[in-house]
Design an enzyme around this catalytic site. Structure first.
Site, short mmCIF file in Angstrom:
data_model
loop_
_atom_site.label_atom_id
_atom_site.label_comp_id
_atom_site.label_asym_id
_atom_site.label_seq_id
_atom_site.Cartn_x
_atom_site.Cartn_y
_atom_site.Cartn_z
N CYS A 18 0.71 -1.17 -0.09
CA CYS A 18 0.01 -0.06 -0.07
C CYS A 18 0.88 1.35 0.24
O CYS A 18 1.90 1.35 0.72
CB CYS A 18 -0.73 -0.09 1.27
SG CYS A 18 -1.45 1.46 1.93
N GLU A 19 0.48 2.28 -0.99
CA GLU A 19 1.37 3.27 -0.97
C GLU A 19 1.16 4.33 0.01
O GLU A 19 2.00 5.20 0.15
CB GLU A 19 1.40 3.91 -2.54
CG GLU A 19 0.02 4.64 -2.69
CD GLU A 19 0.02 5.21 -4.31
OE1 GLU A 19 0.92 4.71 -5.19
OE2 GLU A 19 -0.86 6.05 -4.43
N HIS A 20 0.03 4.17 0.79
CA HIS A 20 -0.20 5.27 1.84
C HIS A 20 0.43 4.86 3.10
O HIS A 20 0.81 5.73 3.87
CB HIS A 20 -1.75 5.29 1.98
CG HIS A 20 -2.46 5.71 0.92
ND1 HIS A 20 -3.78 5.26 0.54
CD2 HIS A 20 -2.07 6.68 -0.27
CE1 HIS A 20 -3.99 5.90 -0.69
NE2 HIS A 20 -3.09 6.85 -1.11
N HIS A 21 0.63 3.76 3.43
CA HIS A 21 1.29 3.30 4.82
C HIS A 21 2.72 2.33 4.51
O HIS A 21 3.27 1.88 5.62
CB HIS A 21 0.29 2.34 5.42
CG HIS A 21 -1.09 3.22 5.82
ND1 HIS A 21 -2.16 3.28 5.12
CD2 HIS A 21 -1.33 3.93 6.83
CE1 HIS A 21 -3.07 4.30 5.63
NE2 HIS A 21 -2.40 4.75 6.54
N HIS B 11 -5.93 -5.34 2.49
CA HIS B 11 -5.16 -4.32 3.14
C HIS B 11 -4.77 -4.56 4.52
O HIS B 11 -5.54 -4.36 5.37
CB HIS B 11 -5.59 -3.12 2.82
CG HIS B 11 -5.79 -2.94 0.96
ND1 HIS B 11 -5.24 -1.93 0.40
CD2 HIS B 11 -6.48 -3.65 0.31
CE1 HIS B 11 -5.58 -2.16 -0.73
NE2 HIS B 11 -6.42 -2.90 -0.92
N GLN C 98 -4.79 -0.13 -5.07
CA GLN C 98 -5.24 -1.25 -5.73
C GLN C 98 -6.06 -0.86 -7.03
O GLN C 98 -5.97 -1.49 -8.14
CB GLN C 98 -6.37 -2.05 -4.85
CG GLN C 98 -6.78 -3.23 -5.53
CD GLN C 98 -7.82 -4.08 -4.59
OE1 GLN C 98 -7.64 -4.09 -3.37
NE2 GLN C 98 -8.64 -4.87 -4.93
N CYS D 64 -3.09 -2.40 6.14
CA CYS D 64 -3.24 -1.05 6.45
C CYS D 64 -4.68 -0.78 7.27
O CYS D 64 -5.02 -0.01 8.05
CB CYS D 64 -2.98 0.17 5.75
SG CYS D 64 -4.02 0.07 4.27
#
Ligand SMILES: Nc1nc2c(ncn2[C@@H]2O[C@H](COP(=O)(O)OP(=O)(O)OP(=O)(O)O)[C@@H](O)[C@H]2O)c(=O)[nH]1
Ligand SMILES: [Zn+2]
Length: 218
Positions: free
Chosen positions: A109-112, A178, A150, A180
């Site tokens: 996941c690119e956010h976390h 996910h 995703q 996260c």
């Protein structure tokens, strides 16, 4: 520097043209230089966290993480790692759906920067060319080895296959957990996310769409 394959160049151009390429800024660092820089930064981060980098179990962690990012889980940021693609003429005149189900998909996941764990189902209707089956799994893996959302991952796999097969008639669906969502934040341990991208007759013909969706593992 490794010369990029024709397939890699065509796929990258198609993604750029559609605004689907992963947002990046070229910094001209080699893979070795990236690994060395990240090792230094991870050392600093662990130091800030108060971890003892002289401990024998922790000492190599900055190196391990740098290697893991550059050579493993984010290796798909570099088109030099795009898989070799084998296409053969459709001499057997297959005109029905080819569907590959339950492709193992592990992304980040690119956010976390934590794991996305799921499966992908990919289908296409052969036209002039048939693609080597394992190449579908490898294309999924290539784009999964990036920081991702995703939805973008799903679209990148779709457009890559449409470009290589020179046909819009491709469908991709991903179902994933996910971490996260599961292991932090909302801490939901049971929900999964399904994304689907349909091209060509998968979108326009309800029976083809239904045939694909009925094969999607949920
Ligand atoms: N659409 C989409 N969202 C994602 C994906 N992976 C993670 N996210 C979401 O990205 C969002 C980031 O929201 P923020 O509010 O900035 O981050 P946060 O404070 O850590 O949010 P929480 O996860 O709710 O604790 C969260 O809602 C994540 O669930 C993905 O693949 N697609
Ligand atoms: Zn996340």
């Amino acid at each position: 520097m490794t010369a990029l394959s024709d397939a890699a160049i065509r796929v990258r151009s198609a993604l750029e043209a559609r605004g689907l390429e992963t947002p990046m800024r070229a910094n001209n660092l080699t893979l070795d230089e990236k690994q060395a820089r990240i090792t230094g930064l991870m050392t600093e981060m662990m130091d800030v966290l108060g971890l003892d980098l002289e401990d024998d179990s922790l000492a190599e962690t900055p190196d391990r993480i740098a290697k893991m990012y550059v050579r493993e889980i984010f290796s798909g940021l570099d088109y030099a790692h795009f898989p070799k693609i084998t296409l053969i003429d459709n001499k057997m005149k297959v005109d029905e759906m080819v569907q590959v189900r339950d492709i193992t998909l592990t992304s980040t996941c690119e956010h976390h920067f934590v794991t996305i764990d799921g499966t992908a189902t990919v289908a296409y209707i052969p036209r002039g060319k048939v693609i080597g089956l394992s190449k579908i799994n490898r294309i999924v893996q290539f784009f999964a080895r990036r920081p991702q959302v995703q939805e973008r991952l799903n679209q990148q796999v779709l457009v890559a296959l449409q470009t290589l097969l020179e046909s819009d008639d491709v469908a991709v669906s991903i179902t994933a957990t996910h971490y996260c969502v599961k292991a932090r934040g909302v801490m939901d341990a049971t929900s999964t996310t399904t994304t689907t991208s349909l091209g060509g007759i998968f979108k326009s013909r309800p029976d083809t769409r239904q045939e694909f969706l009925s094969g999607v593992v949920r």
